[in-house]
Design a protein around this motif. Structure first.
Motif, PDB file in Angstrom:
ATOM      1  N   THR A  95      -3.831  12.557 -17.885  1.00  0.00           N
ATOM      2  CA  THR A  95      -3.357  12.926 -18.962  1.00  0.00           C
ATOM      3  C   THR A  95      -2.618  14.148 -19.037  1.00  0.00           C
ATOM      4  O   THR A  95      -2.215  14.813 -20.108  1.00  0.00           O
ATOM      5  N   ARG A  96      -2.289  14.702 -18.095  1.00  0.00           N
ATOM      6  CA  ARG A  96      -1.622  15.915 -17.763  1.00  0.00           C
ATOM      7  C   ARG A  96       0.088  15.908 -18.617  1.00  0.00           C
ATOM      8  O   ARG A  96       0.366  14.910 -18.606  1.00  0.00           O
ATOM      9  N   GLY A  97       0.010  16.812 -19.477  1.00  0.00           N
ATOM     10  CA  GLY A  97       1.401  17.121 -20.178  1.00  0.00           C
ATOM     11  C   GLY A  97       2.314  18.163 -19.907  1.00  0.00           C
ATOM     12  O   GLY A  97       2.103  18.764 -18.707  1.00  0.00           O
ATOM     13  N   PRO A  98       3.454  18.195 -20.270  1.00  0.00           N
ATOM     14  CA  PRO A  98       4.637  18.989 -19.918  1.00  0.00           C
ATOM     15  C   PRO A  98       4.086  20.563 -20.077  1.00  0.00           C
ATOM     16  O   PRO A  98       4.530  21.261 -19.357  1.00  0.00           O
ATOM     17  N   GLU A  99       3.173  20.906 -20.946  1.00  0.00           N
ATOM     18  CA  GLU A  99       2.660  22.303 -21.017  1.00  0.00           C
ATOM     19  C   GLU A  99       1.904  22.802 -19.629  1.00  0.00           C
ATOM     20  O   GLU A  99       2.139  24.016 -19.352  1.00  0.00           O
ATOM     21  N   LEU A 100       1.162  21.736 -19.156  1.00  0.00           N
ATOM     22  CA  LEU A 100       0.489  22.040 -17.942  1.00  0.00           C
ATOM     23  C   LEU A 100       1.575  22.247 -16.683  1.00  0.00           C
ATOM     24  O   LEU A 100       1.405  23.067 -15.950  1.00  0.00           O
ATOM     25  N   ALA A 101       2.457  21.339 -16.942  1.00  0.00           N
ATOM     26  CA  ALA A 101       3.497  21.591 -15.795  1.00  0.00           C
ATOM     27  C   ALA A 101       4.200  23.077 -15.678  1.00  0.00           C
ATOM     28  O   ALA A 101       4.432  23.628 -14.835  1.00  0.00           O
ATOM     29  N   LYS A 102       4.538  23.206 -17.060  1.00  0.00           N
ATOM     30  CA  LYS A 102       5.228  24.653 -17.277  1.00  0.00           C
ATOM     31  C   LYS A 102       4.346  25.781 -16.933  1.00  0.00           C
ATOM     32  O   LYS A 102       4.606  26.712 -16.024  1.00  0.00           O
TER      33      LYS A 102
ATOM     34  N   VAL B 293       0.975  -1.168  -0.069  1.00  0.00           N
ATOM     35  CA  VAL B 293      -0.173   0.100  -0.072  1.00  0.00           C
ATOM     36  C   VAL B 293       1.024   1.240  -0.173  1.00  0.00           C
ATOM     37  O   VAL B 293       0.538   2.471  -0.662  1.00  0.00           O
ATOM     38  N   LEU B 294       1.835   1.138   0.724  1.00  0.00           N
ATOM     39  CA  LEU B 294       2.835   2.179   0.985  1.00  0.00           C
ATOM     40  C   LEU B 294       3.409   2.506  -0.435  1.00  0.00           C
ATOM     41  O   LEU B 294       3.570   3.769  -0.965  1.00  0.00           O
ATOM     42  N   LEU B 295       3.869   1.559  -1.080  1.00  0.00           N
ATOM     43  CA  LEU B 295       4.522   1.420  -2.409  1.00  0.00           C
ATOM     44  C   LEU B 295       3.621   2.300  -3.443  1.00  0.00           C
ATOM     45  O   LEU B 295       3.871   3.226  -4.123  1.00  0.00           O
ATOM     46  N   SER B 296       2.429   1.791  -3.330  1.00  0.00           N
ATOM     47  CA  SER B 296       1.486   2.124  -4.162  1.00  0.00           C
ATOM     48  C   SER B 296       1.084   3.802  -3.918  1.00  0.00           C
ATOM     49  O   SER B 296       1.103   4.510  -5.119  1.00  0.00           O
ATOM     50  N   LEU B 297       1.061   4.336  -2.730  1.00  0.00           N
ATOM     51  CA  LEU B 297       0.938   5.615  -2.730  1.00  0.00           C
ATOM     52  C   LEU B 297       1.931   6.524  -3.106  1.00  0.00           C
ATOM     53  O   LEU B 297       2.041   7.623  -3.669  1.00  0.00           O
ATOM     54  N   ILE B 298       3.445   6.011  -2.751  1.00  0.00           N
ATOM     55  CA  ILE B 298       4.414   6.574  -3.328  1.00  0.00           C
ATOM     56  C   ILE B 298       4.479   6.581  -4.848  1.00  0.00           C
ATOM     57  O   ILE B 298       4.507   7.781  -5.403  1.00  0.00           O
ATOM     58  N   LEU B 299       4.250   5.827  -5.620  1.00  0.00           N
ATOM     59  CA  LEU B 299       4.135   5.749  -6.959  1.00  0.00           C
ATOM     60  C   LEU B 299       3.055   6.673  -7.580  1.00  0.00           C
ATOM     61  O   LEU B 299       3.296   7.530  -8.464  1.00  0.00           O
ATOM     62  N   LEU B 300       1.893   6.486  -6.914  1.00  0.00           N
ATOM     63  CA  LEU B 300       0.780   7.478  -7.009  1.00  0.00           C
ATOM     64  C   LEU B 300       1.087   9.137  -7.225  1.00  0.00           C
ATOM     65  O   LEU B 300       0.925   9.847  -8.084  1.00  0.00           O
ATOM     66  N   CYS B 301       1.674   9.396  -5.814  1.00  0.00           N
ATOM     67  CA  CYS B 301       2.214  10.750  -5.385  1.00  0.00           C
ATOM     68  C   CYS B 301       3.321  11.099  -6.512  1.00  0.00           C
ATOM     69  O   CYS B 301       3.407  12.173  -6.889  1.00  0.00           O
ATOM     70  N   GLY B 302       4.251  10.166  -6.823  1.00  0.00           N
ATOM     71  CA  GLY B 302       5.241  10.478  -7.794  1.00  0.00           C
ATOM     72  C   GLY B 302       5.054  10.735  -8.998  1.00  0.00           C
ATOM     73  O   GLY B 302       5.057  11.287  -9.823  1.00  0.00           O
ATOM     74  N   GLY B 303       3.764   9.943  -9.492  1.00  0.00           N
ATOM     75  CA  GLY B 303       2.895  10.232 -10.623  1.00  0.00           C
ATOM     76  C   GLY B 303       2.414  11.533 -10.794  1.00  0.00           C
ATOM     77  O   GLY B 303       2.244  12.116 -11.877  1.00  0.00           O
ATOM     78  N   LEU B 304       1.845  12.074  -9.625  1.00  0.00           N
ATOM     79  CA  LEU B 304       1.306  13.353  -9.641  1.00  0.00           C
ATOM     80  C   LEU B 304       2.485  14.516  -9.765  1.00  0.00           C
ATOM     81  O   LEU B 304       2.335  15.362 -10.412  1.00  0.00           O
ATOM     82  N   ALA B 305       3.776  14.274  -8.990  1.00  0.00           N
ATOM     83  CA  ALA B 305       4.507  15.250  -9.341  1.00  0.00           C
ATOM     84  C   ALA B 305       5.236  15.155 -10.729  1.00  0.00           C
ATOM     85  O   ALA B 305       5.670  16.084 -11.064  1.00  0.00           O
ATOM     86  N   ALA B 306       5.375  13.886 -11.314  1.00  0.00           N
ATOM     87  CA  ALA B 306       6.223  13.742 -12.403  1.00  0.00           C
ATOM     88  C   ALA B 306       5.230  14.699 -13.508  1.00  0.00           C
ATOM     89  O   ALA B 306       6.048  15.176 -14.262  1.00  0.00           O
ATOM     90  N   PRO B 307       4.126  14.513 -13.713  1.00  0.00           N
ATOM     91  CA  PRO B 307       3.513  15.054 -14.807  1.00  0.00           C
ATOM     92  C   PRO B 307       3.584  16.700 -14.544  1.00  0.00           C
ATOM     93  O   PRO B 307       3.859  17.577 -15.606  1.00  0.00           O
ATOM     94  N   LEU B 308       3.472  16.894 -13.238  1.00  0.00           N
ATOM     95  CA  LEU B 308       3.714  18.560 -13.029  1.00  0.00           C
ATOM     96  C   LEU B 308       5.125  19.172 -13.028  1.00  0.00           C
ATOM     97  O   LEU B 308       5.379  20.170 -13.324  1.00  0.00           O
ATOM     98  N   ALA B 309       6.086  18.236 -12.720  1.00  0.00           N
ATOM     99  CA  ALA B 309       7.347  18.581 -12.526  1.00  0.00           C
ATOM    100  C   ALA B 309       8.302  18.221 -13.558  1.00  0.00           C
ATOM    101  O   ALA B 309       9.269  18.321 -13.823  1.00  0.00           O
ATOM    102  N   ARG B 310       7.843  17.051 -14.272  1.00  0.00           N
ATOM    103  CA  ARG B 310       8.663  16.217 -14.890  1.00  0.00           C
ATOM    104  C   ARG B 310       8.147  16.346 -16.364  1.00  0.00           C
ATOM    105  O   ARG B 310       8.801  16.510 -17.476  1.00  0.00           O
ATOM    106  N   ALA B 311       7.006  16.009 -16.572  1.00  0.00           N
ATOM    107  CA  ALA B 311       6.491  16.189 -18.190  1.00  0.00           C
ATOM    108  C   ALA B 311       5.185  16.371 -18.840  1.00  0.00           C
ATOM    109  O   ALA B 311       5.105  15.804 -19.623  1.00  0.00           O
ATOM    110  N   GLU B 312       7.094  15.890 -15.387  1.00  0.00           N
ATOM    111  CA  GLU B 312       7.734  15.288 -14.076  1.00  0.00           C
ATOM    112  C   GLU B 312       7.651  13.921 -13.860  1.00  0.00           C
ATOM    113  O   GLU B 312       6.934  13.090 -14.111  1.00  0.00           O
TER     114      GLU B 312
END
Length: 259
Positions: A225-232, A5-24
């Motif tokens: 489906t957030r993309g890099p433009e939304l992150a920027k 469960v903890l791993l799933s939460l980390i991956l999900l939150c990382g997925g949130l940060a990634a589109p906003l910060a990576r592409a994040e």
């Protein structure tokens, strides 16, 4: 099971940060922000002051700012679009032409507040910034760190930064409607607010700002489906808001700002 469960939460939150910060973390909006970045004025102001920033700018010395954060601080392959870079650009535009502003970033990926705070003594010796913006809380919320332990860690970290001679701004968690039911943000948001009040330092409420933008329809933070433009775009708004927040908390008047 708990580990999964903890791993799933980390991956999900990382997925949130990634589109906003990576592409994040009904007053009028500040007039310096573009329409898509509009915010109530109370989110851009603080009763606490940044005295060292004010003294540095008014004396004409270089303003060194250090941002300590996680992956959501950056946009890999587009660092000039990340909120620290955008804040630096806006501050250079707003402050007098002779004012030198430099923003550096220290990434403390996947570290709790306690783990990050333990690095501050050496970090401050190496960087000697005038202002530290500490982005924290997300990893602690994902790991369900005891809120009291989190508050103590933030308190110790703030004290270490202040003892080293820096002004401090706390920045709280990112807002994500997709993870609201999976991690409990309020205890960490509340404890950061308590620490900020106890130490009389500004709290940059990134969580409330992003929720405002999402609720008002400026940005769709729920879409998978957030993309890099939304992150920027989001980083640009955060950088602009943060620059205005620093100027306000340092009480920099027309004499220090360009017209």
């Amino acid at each position: 099971m708990k580990a999964k469960v903890l791993l799933s939460l980390i991956l999900l939150c990382g997925g949130l940060a990634a589109p906003l910060a990576r592409a994040e973390d009904a007053a009028p909006a500040a007039p310096t922000l573009p329409a898509a970045c509009e915010l109530p004025s109370y989110l851009l102001t603080s009763e606490s002051q940044l005295h060292k920033v004010a003294d540095t700018v008014k004396s004409g010395k270089p303003l060194e700012i250090l941002v300590v954060g996680s992956r959501s601080t950056t946009i890999p392959s587009s660092e000039s679009s990340s909120y620290p870079a955008r804040m630096e650009a806006i501050l250079k535009e707003k402050l007098a032409p002779s004012e030198a502003v430099h923003v550096s970033v220290e990434i403390q990926s996947k570290k709790t507040a306690e783990e990050t705070a333990s690095t501050f003594v050496k970090l401050m010796e190496a960087k000697t910034p005038t202002l530290v913006i500490w982005q924290t809380g997300t990893v602690d919320a994902i790991r369900s760190i005891d809120p009291d332990e989190f508050r103590n860690a933030v308190t110790e970290g703030v004290a270490a930064l202040q003892n080293a001679g820096a002004d401090v701004v706390l920045m709280n968690l990112q807002y994500s409607p997709r993870t609201e039911t999976m991690i409990s943000a309020p205890p960490y948001l509340d404890n950061m607010r308590v620490v900020a009040q106890e130490h009389d330092i500004p709290l940059f409420d990134r969580f409330a700002m992003m929720r405002q933008w999402n609720d008002q329809g400026q940005f769709d933070l729920f879409s998978p489906t957030r993309g890099p433009e939304l992150a920027k775009q989001v980083h640009d708004c955060i950088g602009r808001a943060l620059a205005q927040f620093v100027i306000d908390a340092a009480h920099l008047g027309p004499a220090e700002q360009q017209n």
